[in-house]
Design a protein around this motif. Structure first.
Motif, PDB file in Angstrom:
ATOM      1  N   UNK A   1      -4.768  23.006  20.737  1.00 26.07           N
ATOM      2  CA  UNK A   1      -3.867  22.520  21.794  1.00 26.07           C
ATOM      3  C   UNK A   1      -3.821  23.506  22.963  1.00 26.07           C
ATOM      4  N   UNK A   2      -4.249  24.753  22.711  1.00 26.34           N
ATOM      5  CA  UNK A   2      -4.343  25.748  23.780  1.00 26.34           C
ATOM      6  C   UNK A   2      -5.709  26.417  23.716  1.00 26.34           C
ATOM      7  N   UNK A   3      -6.117  27.015  24.819  1.00 25.85           N
ATOM      8  CA  UNK A   3      -7.331  27.824  24.807  1.00 25.85           C
ATOM      9  C   UNK A   3      -7.021  29.162  24.145  1.00 25.85           C
ATOM     10  N   UNK A   4      -8.064  29.883  23.779  1.00 25.67           N
ATOM     11  CA  UNK A   4      -7.853  31.177  23.129  1.00 25.67           C
ATOM     12  C   UNK A   4      -7.115  32.140  24.056  1.00 25.67           C
TER      13      UNK A   4
ATOM     14  N   UNK B   1       2.859  30.803   8.346  1.00 25.06           N
ATOM     15  CA  UNK B   1       2.336  29.519   8.816  1.00 25.06           C
ATOM     16  C   UNK B   1       1.956  29.587  10.291  1.00 25.06           C
ATOM     17  N   UNK B   2       0.755  29.092  10.584  1.00 22.77           N
ATOM     18  CA  UNK B   2       0.308  28.991  11.973  1.00 22.77           C
ATOM     19  C   UNK B   2       0.415  27.540  12.430  1.00 22.77           C
ATOM     20  N   UNK B   3       0.260  27.349  13.711  1.00 24.03           N
ATOM     21  CA  UNK B   3       0.238  25.995  14.263  1.00 24.03           C
ATOM     22  C   UNK B   3      -0.919  25.236  13.615  1.00 24.03           C
ATOM     23  N   UNK B   4      -0.680  24.009  13.129  1.00 26.77           N
ATOM     24  CA  UNK B   4      -1.743  23.261  12.427  1.00 26.77           C
ATOM     25  C   UNK B   4      -3.005  23.067  13.256  1.00 26.77           C
ATOM     26  N   UNK B   5      -2.837  22.828  14.546  1.00 27.16           N
ATOM     27  CA  UNK B   5      -3.988  22.563  15.406  1.00 27.16           C
ATOM     28  C   UNK B   5      -3.999  23.551  16.570  1.00 27.16           C
ATOM     29  N   UNK B   6      -4.797  24.606  16.439  1.00 24.85           N
ATOM     30  CA  UNK B   6      -4.828  25.636  17.478  1.00 24.85           C
ATOM     31  C   UNK B   6      -5.510  25.166  18.760  1.00 24.85           C
TER      32      UNK B   6
ATOM     33  N   UNK C   1      -4.949  31.315  26.409  1.00 21.99           N
ATOM     34  CA  UNK C   1      -3.544  30.894  26.454  1.00 21.99           C
ATOM     35  C   UNK C   1      -2.805  31.368  25.209  1.00 21.99           C
ATOM     36  N   UNK C   2      -3.463  31.284  24.052  1.00 17.41           N
ATOM     37  CA  UNK C   2      -2.831  31.746  22.815  1.00 17.41           C
ATOM     38  C   UNK C   2      -2.569  33.246  22.857  1.00 17.41           C
ATOM     39  N   UNK C   3      -3.479  34.002  23.438  1.00 13.59           N
ATOM     40  CA  UNK C   3      -3.275  35.454  23.518  1.00 13.59           C
ATOM     41  C   UNK C   3      -2.019  35.772  24.326  1.00 13.59           C
ATOM     42  N   UNK C   4      -1.819  35.043  25.417  1.00 11.77           N
ATOM     43  CA  UNK C   4      -0.612  35.249  26.236  1.00 11.77           C
ATOM     44  C   UNK C   4       0.639  34.867  25.456  1.00 11.77           C
ATOM     45  N   UNK C   5       0.558  33.766  24.715  1.00  9.61           N
ATOM     46  CA  UNK C   5       1.708  33.302  23.921  1.00  9.61           C
ATOM     47  C   UNK C   5       2.064  34.329  22.844  1.00  9.61           C
ATOM     48  N   UNK C   6       1.040  34.853  22.167  1.00 11.86           N
ATOM     49  CA  UNK C   6       1.284  35.835  21.105  1.00 11.86           C
ATOM     50  C   UNK C   6       1.812  37.148  21.677  1.00 11.86           C
ATOM     51  N   UNK C   7       1.288  37.560  22.826  1.00 11.80           N
ATOM     52  CA  UNK C   7       1.793  38.779  23.468  1.00 11.80           C
ATOM     53  C   UNK C   7       3.280  38.643  23.778  1.00 11.80           C
ATOM     54  N   UNK C   8       3.645  37.486  24.300  1.00 15.96           N
ATOM     55  CA  UNK C   8       5.048  37.235  24.640  1.00 15.96           C
ATOM     56  C   UNK C   8       5.915  37.201  23.380  1.00 15.96           C
ATOM     57  N   UNK C   9       5.383  36.613  22.313  1.00 10.89           N
ATOM     58  CA  UNK C   9       6.132  36.526  21.057  1.00 10.89           C
ATOM     59  C   UNK C   9       6.409  37.920  20.492  1.00 10.89           C
ATOM     60  N   UNK C  10       5.398  38.780  20.494  1.00 11.20           N
ATOM     61  CA  UNK C  10       5.585  40.131  19.962  1.00 11.20           C
ATOM     62  C   UNK C  10       6.471  40.971  20.875  1.00 11.20           C
TER      63      UNK C  10
ATOM     64  N   UNK D   1     -10.756  34.056  15.804  1.00  9.51           N
ATOM     65  CA  UNK D   1     -11.781  33.647  14.840  1.00  9.51           C
ATOM     66  C   UNK D   1     -11.749  32.147  14.597  1.00  9.51           C
ATOM     67  N   UNK D   2     -10.550  31.604  14.440  1.00 10.70           N
ATOM     68  CA  UNK D   2     -10.444  30.170  14.154  1.00 10.70           C
ATOM     69  C   UNK D   2     -10.918  29.322  15.323  1.00 10.70           C
ATOM     70  N   UNK D   3     -10.726  29.824  16.533  1.00 11.44           N
ATOM     71  CA  UNK D   3     -11.082  29.049  17.720  1.00 11.44           C
ATOM     72  C   UNK D   3     -12.502  29.317  18.212  1.00 11.44           C
ATOM     73  N   UNK D   4     -13.216  30.217  17.538  1.00  8.77           N
ATOM     74  CA  UNK D   4     -14.556  30.545  18.015  1.00  8.77           C
ATOM     75  C   UNK D   4     -15.627  29.804  17.221  1.00  8.77           C
ATOM     76  N   UNK D   5     -16.337  28.938  17.903  1.00 10.29           N
ATOM     77  CA  UNK D   5     -17.350  28.098  17.246  1.00 10.29           C
ATOM     78  C   UNK D   5     -18.496  28.926  16.685  1.00 10.29           C
ATOM     79  N   UNK D   6     -18.911  29.961  17.413  1.00  4.25           N
ATOM     80  CA  UNK D   6     -20.025  30.778  16.932  1.00  4.25           C
ATOM     81  C   UNK D   6     -19.647  31.498  15.643  1.00  4.25           C
TER      82      UNK D   6
END
Length: 483
Positions: free
Chosen positions: A44-47, A37-42, A49-58, A112-117
């Motif tokens: 809430x952070x920029x892409x 399960x991922x956060x329902x609404x991604x 910011x999410x990369x930093x969060x995921x790096x810290x999580x791993x 991918x989910x956060x990229x409009x293009x």
């Protein structure tokens, strides 16, 4: 001097999955991978910011066994439509070690989910077949954006701007349905809450009260308005900046695909280009982003006209030019290839050394005609003969392999076919083609860029020839230990 000009077809000839379809199909497989399960609404952070969060999580859970969603080669290419191509790739390359780590899978999913293009291209995956189609889709979005910007600027009463997005409005200025669908991919419109007063039914004594009712309607996204408020007016610059940032993020996703997947293809056999007239190049001008020739054959000087992939990628993906006056007024040149080439400092100079030699020779002719008008006729004859028959030659043997000769790169093509303009400077061009349909398209593209007379002249004089692709001979299997 032997020069090779390569496009995407060169990589495809070596069964490297660099087609637009290949990229999108692999992204689809990554997107569909079950990672929990991922956060329902991604949003809430920029892409980033999410990369930093995921790096810290791993990092915190680096010894954990909870991240068991790495993807193997077969999983990555499980949704590929070009099955025969991938089967050939599996035949000639070590594929066992091509995999994507759990961390890279999850980070790519978020991107991918956060990229409009990407979301926009995914919705048009069946109609976008090539990278040229991809560029046309970018242009389509820019045209829609320009049209809507002009419309919105015609709303002088900002409070009424919401009316532009009313679907069933019968009169007045409103957004086209097709434009609305396109802009929805890019968060241009957002649901706005607004208040209205609703009178209560009159009581027996004739009294009544009004109640406040909260309603919803579509309106421009406040993030694209000055100060983040609709009342301050729409800012076209903010919207175009967002589109460009999203395109830059999409380019980074593509770069990761090339770096983490395509560049991991290691040959399991010897490979050789077999053709009676094939000559190894001493210089390559590449419209690719990969270093395939250097990686599979030999270390050769390569200039990457559209940038290259890697840790310090400077990939160019954009349109040939900005044509709409509204976009020109807003200086939306960041979407053009020429702006990106300059900004990203690619090897955009093409055949400049040889063009300079041609110009120097032309000046020599002018100097000769001016200063030797009254000189000895015999001496003049031999000097002129040497000037025209020897000094004029730049001696180039140019092979073009897997490059579309598309009009989006017309400046390069015009430069190439200007080298034999006034005289034969011993420039010979061979255009390789995959099949008769490809030859037909290549010739069509040349005729669209150059005039008919020039193409006929080059072909009549044997300066330009079309030939089938050289055979690539995949030979003896080599062991993984010696690869």
């Amino acid at each position: 001097m032997n020069i090779l000009i390569v496009g995407n077809g060169f990589d495809l000839s070596h069964y490297l999955p660099t087609k637009y379809d290949h990229f999108m199909d692999v992204m689809s497989a990554i997107e569909g991978k079950n990672t929990g399960e991922k956060v329902p609404n991604l949003t809430i952070h920029t892409v980033h910011e999410w990369m930093d969060i995921l790096d810290e999580m791993f990092l915190k859970n680096k010894n954990s066994n909870s991240f068991k969603f790495e993807m193997s080669f077969d999983e990555l290419f499980s949704k590929i439509r070009d099955i025969k191509f991938i089967e050939k790739a599996k035949e000639y390359y070590f594929i066992d070690k091509i995999n994507l780590s759990a961390k890279d899978v999850l980070k790519t999913q978020y991107k991918l989910e956060l990229n409009c293009w990407y979301q926009y291209f995914k919705n048009h995956v069946k109609e976008v077949k090539t990278w040229i189609d991809f560029e046309q889709k970018i242009e389509e979005v820019l045209i829609v954006a320009a049209r809507c910007i002009v419309d919105i600027e015609n709303f002088h009463i900002i409070e009424n701007l919401y009316q532009y997005f009313v679907k069933n409005k019968k009169d007045g200025l409103k957004i086209r349905n097709r434009d609305s669908k396109i802009l929805n991919f890019f968060n241009a419109v957002k649901i706005e809450k607004y208040e209205t007063l609703k009178p209560r039914p009159l009581l027996k004594d004739g009294s009544g009260e009004e109640t406040i009712v909260i309603n919803e309607r579509e309106n421009i996204n406040p993030k694209f308005c000055y100060g983040g408020k609709i009342i301050n007016g729409f800012s076209p610059e903010l919207f175009l900046d967002f589109l460009y940032e999203q395109l830059d993020d999409f380019i980074e996703i593509f770069n990761l695909y090339l770096e983490l997947v395509v560049n991991k293809f290691l040959l399991n056999c010897e490979v050789e280009i077999k053709s009676p007239d094939w000559v190894c190049p001493v210089k390559i001008f590449s419209f690719n982003y990969t270093n395939t020739y250097q990686r599979l054959y030999d270390s050769v000087d390569v200039e990457y006209l559209h940038g290259s992939c890697g840790e310090h990628q400077n990939i160019v993906l954009g349109v040939s030019d900005v044509k709409d006056e509204a976009l020109k007024k807003l200086k939306a040149y960041g979407f053009t290839k020429y702006h990106q080439k300059l900004f990203k400092d690619t090897d955009y100079l093409f055949l400049d050394h040889f063009k300079e030699k041609v110009q120097i020779h032309k000046k020599k002719i002018e100097y000769f005609e001016k200063d030797f008008g009254d000189s000895d006729p015999t001496a003049k004859k031999f000097t002129r003969q040497n000037l025209m028959e020897v000094d004029s030659k730049i001696n180039l043997n140019i092979s073009i392999w897997g490059y579309s000769l598309d009009i989006s790169d017309k400046d390069y093509i015009i430069d190439l076919f200007s080298l034999n303009d006034e005289m034969d400077r011993n420039v010979r061009v061979t255009v390789y083609y995959y099949d008769p349909n490809a030859k037909f398209s290549l010739l069509n593209n040349l005729l669209a860029i150059l005039n008919k007379d020039k193409v006929e002249k080059w072909m009549k004089n044997k300066w330009l020839q079309f030939k089938p692709n050289p055979e690539i001979k995949f030979g003896e299997i080599i062991s993984e230990k010696t690869a």
